[in-house]
Design a protein around this motif. Structure first.
Motif, PDB file in Angstrom:
ATOM      1  N   PRO A 161      13.840  51.246  32.025  1.00  0.00           N
ATOM      2  CA  PRO A 161      15.579  50.842  31.663  1.00  0.00           C
ATOM      3  C   PRO A 161      16.202  50.041  32.044  1.00  0.00           C
ATOM      4  O   PRO A 161      16.073  49.074  33.026  1.00  0.00           O
ATOM      5  CB  PRO A 161      15.640  52.313  32.081  1.00  0.00           C
ATOM      6  N   ASP A 162      17.129  49.887  30.689  1.00  0.00           N
ATOM      7  CA  ASP A 162      18.417  48.241  31.078  1.00  0.00           C
ATOM      8  C   ASP A 162      19.481  49.506  29.956  1.00  0.00           C
ATOM      9  O   ASP A 162      18.885  49.277  28.903  1.00  0.00           O
ATOM     10  CB  ASP A 162      17.683  47.073  30.311  1.00  0.00           C
ATOM     11  N   PRO A 163      20.427  48.733  30.148  1.00  0.00           N
ATOM     12  CA  PRO A 163      22.122  48.811  28.901  1.00  0.00           C
ATOM     13  C   PRO A 163      21.095  48.706  27.437  1.00  0.00           C
ATOM     14  O   PRO A 163      22.092  49.248  26.833  1.00  0.00           O
ATOM     15  CB  PRO A 163      22.558  48.222  30.123  1.00  0.00           C
ATOM     16  N   VAL A 164      20.677  47.234  28.063  1.00  0.00           N
ATOM     17  CA  VAL A 164      20.074  46.553  26.882  1.00  0.00           C
ATOM     18  C   VAL A 164      20.041  47.815  26.152  1.00  0.00           C
ATOM     19  O   VAL A 164      19.815  48.065  24.119  1.00  0.00           O
ATOM     20  CB  VAL A 164      20.027  45.497  26.939  1.00  0.00           C
ATOM     21  N   PHE A 165      18.931  48.692  26.308  1.00  0.00           N
ATOM     22  CA  PHE A 165      18.228  49.066  25.425  1.00  0.00           C
ATOM     23  C   PHE A 165      19.290  51.037  24.859  1.00  0.00           C
ATOM     24  O   PHE A 165      18.913  52.030  23.780  1.00  0.00           O
ATOM     25  CB  PHE A 165      16.523  49.687  25.821  1.00  0.00           C
ATOM     26  N   LYS A 166      20.013  50.666  25.199  1.00  0.00           N
ATOM     27  CA  LYS A 166      21.340  51.910  25.241  1.00  0.00           C
ATOM     28  C   LYS A 166      20.751  53.558  24.821  1.00  0.00           C
ATOM     29  O   LYS A 166      20.846  54.245  24.103  1.00  0.00           O
ATOM     30  CB  LYS A 166      21.525  51.547  23.720  1.00  0.00           C
ATOM     31  N   GLY A 167      19.523  53.792  26.002  1.00  0.00           N
ATOM     32  CA  GLY A 167      19.390  54.873  26.492  1.00  0.00           C
ATOM     33  C   GLY A 167      18.397  54.796  26.088  1.00  0.00           C
ATOM     34  O   GLY A 167      17.329  56.655  25.775  1.00  0.00           O
ATOM     35  N   GLN A 168      17.468  53.996  24.836  1.00  0.00           N
ATOM     36  CA  GLN A 168      16.499  54.118  24.586  1.00  0.00           C
ATOM     37  C   GLN A 168      15.017  54.241  24.836  1.00  0.00           C
ATOM     38  O   GLN A 168      15.162  52.952  25.224  1.00  0.00           O
ATOM     39  CB  GLN A 168      16.497  54.198  22.910  1.00  0.00           C
ATOM     40  N   THR A 169      13.957  54.557  25.057  1.00  0.00           N
ATOM     41  CA  THR A 169      12.176  54.031  25.729  1.00  0.00           C
ATOM     42  C   THR A 169      12.292  52.360  24.960  1.00  0.00           C
ATOM     43  O   THR A 169      12.608  52.936  23.040  1.00  0.00           O
ATOM     44  CB  THR A 169      10.694  54.388  25.558  1.00  0.00           C
ATOM     45  N   ARG A 170      11.927  51.935  25.086  1.00  0.00           N
ATOM     46  CA  ARG A 170      11.440  49.972  24.900  1.00  0.00           C
ATOM     47  C   ARG A 170      10.563  49.986  24.475  1.00  0.00           C
ATOM     48  O   ARG A 170       9.578  49.341  25.661  1.00  0.00           O
ATOM     49  CB  ARG A 170      12.830  49.313  24.980  1.00  0.00           C
ATOM     50  N   GLU A 171       9.278  50.333  23.405  1.00  0.00           N
ATOM     51  CA  GLU A 171       7.571  50.069  24.023  1.00  0.00           C
ATOM     52  C   GLU A 171       7.440  48.036  23.752  1.00  0.00           C
ATOM     53  O   GLU A 171       8.113  47.471  22.944  1.00  0.00           O
ATOM     54  CB  GLU A 171       7.179  50.703  22.827  1.00  0.00           C
TER      55      GLU A 171
END
Length: 590
Positions: free
Chosen positions: A101-111
């Motif tokens: 998780p990172d703020p760059v992903f705006k709370g979404q999971t990033r595959e």
């Protein structure tokens, strides 16, 4: 202090399922030198890479138990498919692997997708990245070098398709080489080839070294540069259950009994301290403040039972064994060596008088003494560019010049290095001769300097030691702004290509610390890169060693035994020659 675990990330952690890793389990370790940062494309030192290999995922990795080392899929569903001519490799990624998780992903999971590996590979050759490891792939893939030349105002368009590095679909990557490169699969298992997310790199473009976001088992939670690094288990790390299949080895059977059925990772937190002096680090281990320690060489005789005639026959002394401390020992896949800067006005060049000077210096240094007195007999002489247990090593070759101060002096006399009024030799043109020697600042560095001072005194050559931290030494080595320095190279992968590359002319500015350029050597090296491990390739390696001996860009050093100690509560430890750390494979049971 840089706190990388923000409130936003902490909130994301709380919303996730319970971690497989136990956050109450804390592994405490130490580095003997400071890190430089955590962008996998921008670091190459072992200490920074020790962090990045836990944060980022390359496509391939190594079977933890297999010896000799064996490549296995990491983020792939299977080993890559290779075309008959060896030039086209196809990789199929596993689905459902996510970035931390990172703020760059705006709370979404990033595959993780194949495009992430395309982007990460391209970054290595982007001049704005300034990667010290770009040489690993530069010139190898169709269209990659041409893409680099398309930069406008110093910027490259990453949306342009490069034929040699492209996706076939969301989870399929295809690499197309100009020529067969058998070592490529090993390269793809290195920490530098871990996948990064483009949006993370672009968001933190001003300081990517401080914002590592990967798909690996850990993530950096706090960093105090040169002092302390904290890691925590990645809450999005995929489920990975240990299922070792031991053979007849009793130690492997015990390891399987300890660890089978547990997850990777078990330990929730890693605390890394930077302790540059050996004595404080050793005391911290003895006091239980560190869980794992490398046995300091000066203390070997006081802590281990040694056979002076057989360095393999060792054991711990009773006081350590009573505490349940265990010794884990192997001969490193490494070489230590001293480099001459081949561009230095005093030491460099391929004129006969310059080669004579370097050769005389090599003959004046008593490696047998340093192995006995500094290494405490915990090393063997290096005689070949490629060390033992690495494909391509020739145990019968002798590349090191024998210790012979008398012959060294005669050689200097012959080539015009005359004594001045001060009793020191001058250059053949009469100008002063002073060897610039950069060195570290620790107590062990001072011991080595004493032996080098003795060596230079024997040939009546003046030496000037310049002290600096290791990360500063690396800068001097890569910019060819030094005279001599000492270094070690640990196998990134168990193939001779990983060592012979250190003297390849096109690697000046990266891992060719000697700034050495030889058309003869380069031609042999380029031919060897296209070949698999074979007698034919070994013959080329022998020729390369002969060229190196003739030009003398190195003083050959030694290959060290690794003596690692673990406390009784550490489970699952087994040395592996390619991993910088074993943290993900360990458990703590107090």
């Amino acid at each position: 202090m840089k706190k990388l675990l923000s409130i936003a990330i902490a909130g994301a952690l709380l919303s996730q399922p319970v971690l497989a890793a136990d956050m109450s389990k804390v592994l405490r370790v130490a580095f003997p030198a400071p890190e430089t940062g955590f962008d996998p494309a921008k670091v190459s030192d072992v200490y920074s890479s020790s962090i990045t290999e836990n944060v980022f995922d390359p496509m391939l990795t190594y079977d933890f138990m297999a010896r000799p080392s064996k490549l296995i899929p990491n983020t792939l569903t299977e080993m890559p498919k290779v075309s008959e001519d060896g030039k086209v490799l196809t990789f199929h990624l596993k689905k459902g692997i996510y970035f931390a998780p990172d703020p760059v992903f705006k709370g979404q999971t990033r595959e993780l997708t194949a495009a992430d590996y395309v982007y990460s590979l391209k970054r290595l050759v982007d001049p704005t990245t300034g990667s010290p490891t770009g040489y690993l792939i530069a010139g190898k893939f169709i269209g990659l070098d041409e893409w680099v030349k398309t930069a406008k105002n110093g910027k490259l368009d990453y949306d342009v398709t490069v034929e040699g590095i492209k996706t076939l679909d969301r989870y399929t990557l295809q690499l197309t080489l100009k020529d067969a490169y058998p070592a490529l699969q090993y390269v793809l298992a290195m920490p530098h080839l871990g996948a990064v997310a483009r949006e993370v790199i672009e968001a933190y473009a001003d300081n990517t070294m401080s914002h590592p976001v990967g798909t690996g088992p850990y993530m950096v939670s706090e960093w105090k540069p040169g002092t302390h690094i904290s890691l925590v288990a990645n809450p999005y790390y995929r489920k990975n259950i240990i299922a070792y299949k031991p053979g007849d080895d009793i130690g492997d059977q015990q390891l399987a009994k300890e660890m089978n059925g547990k997850t990777i990772p078990e330990v929730g937190r890693i605390e890394v301290s930077i302790i540059q002096e050996e004595q404080p680090s050793w005391l911290a281990f003895r006091n239980g403040d560190l869980d794992i320690s490398k046995m300091p060489q000066p203390l070997v005789r006081g802590s281990m039972l040694l056979d002076p005639n057989d360095p393999w026959r060792v054991d711990l002394k009773a006081d350590l064994k009573k505490r349940g401390i265990k010794l884990h020992r192997d001969l490193g896949e490494e070489i230590t060596y001293y480099v001459f800067n081949m561009k230095d006005p005093v030491l460099g060049g391929l004129g006969k008088e310059k080669i004579a000077l370097r050769r005389a210096i090599a003959m004046s240094f008593n490696t047998t003494d340093t192995i006995r007195n500094i290494r405490r007999n915990q090393a063997v002489k290096a005689q070949y560019i490629i060390p033992p247990n690495v494909a391509g090593h020739n145990p019968n070759f002798r590349a090191a010049f024998e210790y012979n101060p008398a012959l060294a002096n005669a050689l200097l006399d012959e080539f015009g290095y005359k004594l001045g009024a001060d009793g020191k030799r001058h250059l053949p043109d009469g100008k002063p001769l002073v060897v610039d020697f950069i060195t570290g600042t620790t107590g062990i560095d001072k011991q080595w300097n004493e032996y080098w001072q003795k060596a230079f005194d024997q040939i009546k050559v003046k030496v000037a030691f310049r002290q600096m931290q290791w990360n500063e030494q690396v800068k001097s080595l890569r910019t060819c702004t030094y005279g001599m320095d000492g270094a070690a190279w640990l196998a990134d992968y168990p193939d001779g290509d990983n060592f012979t590359m250190m003297l390849y002319g096109k690697n000046i500015g990266s891992e060719n610390y000697a700034c050495y350029s030889s058309p003869k050597y380069d031609k042999l090296y380029e031919a060897s890169q296209k070949m698999v491990d074979s007698p034919e390739r070994n013959a080329l390696y022998d020729q390369m060693n002969k060229v190196m001996m003739a030009d003398t860009p190195w003083v050959m050093g030694d290959t060290r035994f690794n003596n690692y100690l673990t406390h009784a509560w550490i489970k699952g430890y087994k040395p592996h020659p390619q991993f910088n750390t074993l943290w993900r494979y360990l458990d703590i049971q107090k």
